[in-house]
Enzyme design. Structure first.
Site, PDB file in Angstrom:
ATOM      1  N   ILE A 105      25.853 -23.331 -32.702  1.00 17.01           N
ATOM      2  CA  ILE A 105      24.594 -23.924 -32.241  1.00 17.01           C
ATOM      3  C   ILE A 105      24.612 -23.895 -30.720  1.00 17.01           C
ATOM      4  O   ILE A 105      25.523 -24.432 -30.088  1.00 17.01           O
ATOM      5  CB  ILE A 105      24.444 -25.363 -32.752  1.00 17.01           C
ATOM      6  CG1 ILE A 105      24.459 -25.403 -34.278  1.00 17.01           C
ATOM      7  CG2 ILE A 105      23.164 -26.003 -32.227  1.00 17.01           C
ATOM      8  CD1 ILE A 105      24.517 -26.803 -34.854  1.00 17.01           C
ATOM      9  N   HIS A 106      23.625 -23.292 -30.124  1.00 18.22           N
ATOM     10  CA  HIS A 106      23.618 -23.083 -28.684  1.00 18.22           C
ATOM     11  C   HIS A 106      22.530 -23.911 -28.007  1.00 18.22           C
ATOM     12  O   HIS A 106      21.420 -24.000 -28.516  1.00 18.22           O
ATOM     13  CB  HIS A 106      23.378 -21.593 -28.400  1.00 18.22           C
ATOM     14  CG  HIS A 106      23.460 -21.223 -26.957  1.00 18.22           C
ATOM     15  ND1 HIS A 106      24.652 -21.229 -26.275  1.00 18.22           N
ATOM     16  CD2 HIS A 106      22.492 -20.845 -26.082  1.00 18.22           C
ATOM     17  CE1 HIS A 106      24.430 -20.855 -25.014  1.00 18.22           C
ATOM     18  NE2 HIS A 106      23.127 -20.622 -24.880  1.00 18.22           N
ATOM     19  N   PRO A 107      22.789 -24.501 -26.878  1.00 13.27           N
ATOM     20  CA  PRO A 107      24.089 -24.583 -26.210  1.00 13.27           C
ATOM     21  C   PRO A 107      24.783 -25.896 -26.544  1.00 13.27           C
ATOM     22  O   PRO A 107      24.250 -26.972 -26.298  1.00 13.27           O
ATOM     23  CB  PRO A 107      23.701 -24.542 -24.727  1.00 13.27           C
ATOM     24  CG  PRO A 107      22.347 -25.193 -24.683  1.00 13.27           C
ATOM     25  CD  PRO A 107      21.682 -24.942 -26.010  1.00 13.27           C
ATOM     26  N   GLU A 109      30.085 -25.066 -30.245  1.00 15.37           N
ATOM     27  CA  GLU A 109      29.987 -23.626 -30.502  1.00 15.37           C
ATOM     28  C   GLU A 109      31.167 -22.866 -29.903  1.00 15.37           C
ATOM     29  O   GLU A 109      31.521 -21.777 -30.358  1.00 15.37           O
ATOM     30  CB  GLU A 109      28.677 -23.065 -29.950  1.00 15.37           C
ATOM     31  CG  GLU A 109      28.625 -22.944 -28.446  1.00 15.37           C
ATOM     32  CD  GLU A 109      27.390 -22.206 -27.947  1.00 15.37           C
ATOM     33  OE1 GLU A 109      27.075 -21.129 -28.504  1.00 15.37           O
ATOM     34  OE2 GLU A 109      26.746 -22.733 -27.013  1.00 15.37           O
TER      35      GLU A 109
END
Length: 497
Positions: A471-473, A477
């Site tokens: 999952i960004h940001p 991650e």
């Protein structure tokens, strides 16, 4: 470990699932009596009651050496996890205020912290939890007795009230979940008279020192040997390095010798520097001891029944099903030998024991891969084996360590140092590369580690990790992107987003 501060504030195999109804014939008062109203004891009692068992729970808090009393709920609720995390949050907010200016917030004048406001709010929340536990026991028809329990025989518990009145209860099964009490270093003159205790271990010493520093108090941690004993020592070093940069002082390899109260009211601590052998001293407003806990076994009458204890620790020896050496008597949680001293494990173990005793299940508690987090200024979360333990079990050439130094996005604009933000994934060095341990320092480490811990329970491999989309940001991650091995010797710093 000890912490000193200066400042204004004092301070249970079948393929079928069977449901049994109550099989008592009036022989006993209760199906189950639980001695101990901490998180584990309460969880066990409520679960048993929901399964149709007639249950009583006895809880009695002896005042601390300083006369402190607290309500129903045990150490975690009253003087452990809950108040500690709230005070940690107070310190994080202080750091956030400093960061806010870099994000454009206009904050006029100096910002200060008021201990009394924080302490009052924390205590009010704790009292609400005490009351909530009482209500839950009543709703679930668990008989709560404010009595100090001890064993008379394998089916009988004697309860003593504050006024000295004795009550006798009989039960088919008895569960002991009394946890432990704080230890003082009684060999050190003045330790008990002039200090107080968390009753916990070095992780809590660092947590306390961290939040005290974070609210503006001058705090020193005295470490006899190593910090975070039992944890991965590389990670421990990152935690303490960050704390030192954060403002917490450390007196390494030092042993306190005595504590004296000066005419001014200040406390003078004398210690021996283990590296030089010389004595040193300094003055502080408060001295906090974090030298562990002693199991609450001495007043339980265990000797009368020959309940087996570990002679070295004083804890109760139990089997995989939490059974003791005496039939019908069980124990779990901090009072049991070889069990993690963690609230969630006690709660889970208590519920599973209740189900087995009620004939509803045969599932045993799995004590492997239990995650935990140290709530220091830079939080440290871990699950599974440390690198040292992985090497001991599998050999240095039998493991592969993937690692990365990363910078949280939140730290960039605030221009905060991220040199101790680090991820380490320890795997078997074989075809499957099963993950043996995962370690993470950084913001919200508990939240990150909790998610990945389920993967380890399911036998996650390094390949599974790489197949996971991040999952960004986020900081989390970076865990699924880790690709550099220690063995390679390559730079592990993350570059780019």
């Amino acid at each position: 470990m000890a912490a000193f501060c200066r400042g204004r504030h004092r301070w249970k195999r079948n393929n079928s699932f069977y449901v049994f109804t109550r099989n008592l014939t009036g022989k006993y008062d209760y199906d189950l009596v639980v001695i101990g109203g901490g998180s584990g004891g309460l969880a066990c009692s409520k679960e048993a009651a929901q399964l149709g068992q007639r249950v009583a729970v006895l809880d009695f808090v002896e005042p601390s050496a300083k006369g402190t009393r607290w309500g129903l709920g045990g150490t975690c609720v009253n003087v452990g996890c809950i108040p500690k995390k709230l005070m940690h949050q107070a310190a994080l907010l202080g750091t956030a205020v400093k960061d806010a200016k870099k994000y454009g917030w206009q904050i006029p004048g100096p910002v200060s912290h008021d201990w009394a406001t924080m302490a009052g709010a924390v205590q009010n929340h704790v009292r609400s939890l005490n009351w909530g536990h009482r209500v839950q026991l009543q709703d679930k028809k668990v008989k709560y007795l404010n009595l100090k329990g001890s064993l008379a025989d394998e089916h009988t518990v004697k309860g003593l009230s504050k006024a000295g009145k004795e009550t006798v209860l009989t039960a088919k099964n008895i569960v002991i979940a009394t946890g432990g009490r704080p230890k003082y270093p009684t060999n050190i003159p003045g330790a008990m008279e002039h200090g107080f205790t968390t009753g916990l271990h070095s992780d809590v010493a660092l947590e306390c020192a961290g939040f005290l520093t974070g609210i503006g108090l001058d705090t020193t941690v005295m470490v006899r040997s190593i910090a975070l004993r039992g944890f991965d020592q590389q990670m421990a070093g990152l935690v303490t390095d960050y704390m030192e940069a954060y403002g917490t002082r450390f007196a390494w390899k030092s042993v306190p010798k005595k504590v004296e109260k000066l005419p001014s009211g200040a406390l003078q601590v004398t210690w021996v520097d283990g590296q030089t052998g010389s004595e040193a001293r300094d003055t502080y407003d408060s001295v906090l001891w974090a030298v562990g806990r002693a199991p609450e076994t001495k007043a339980l009458g265990l000797d009368r029944l020959n309940v087996q204890l570990n002679n070295a620790t004083g804890k109760i020896v139990v089997g995989a099903d939490e059974s003791t050496s005496v039939p019908n008597i069980f124990a779990f949680g901090d009072i049991s030998e070889g069990r993690p001293e963690l609230t969630p494990t006690a709660i889970k173990a208590g519920k599973l024991l209740a189900r087995r005793l009620a004939g509803q299940s045969t599932e045993l508690m799995n004590y492997d891969n239990v995650p935990t987090t140290v709530f220091t200024p830079l939080e440290y979360g871990c699950v599974g084996l440390s690198e040292e333990e992985a090497e001991r079990r599998h050999g240095k050439d039998g493991i592969e360590v993937f690692h990365a130094f990363y910078k949280p996005l939140e730290f960039t604009v605030a221009e905060r140092d991220a040199s101790q933000c680090y991820i380490k994934v320890i795997c078997e060095r074989g075809a499957d590369q099963k993950i043996l341990g995962l370690h993470f320092t950084g913001p919200n480490a508990g939240e990150v580690t909790q998610g990945f811990s389920m993967g380890l329970q399911c036998g996650a491999t390094y390949s599974h990790l790489l197949q996971t989309v991040g999952i960004h940001p986020t900081c989390a991650e970076e865990v699924v992107k880790v690709g550099i091995t220690k063995r390679s010797g390559l730079d592990a710093a993350v570059t780019g987003c």
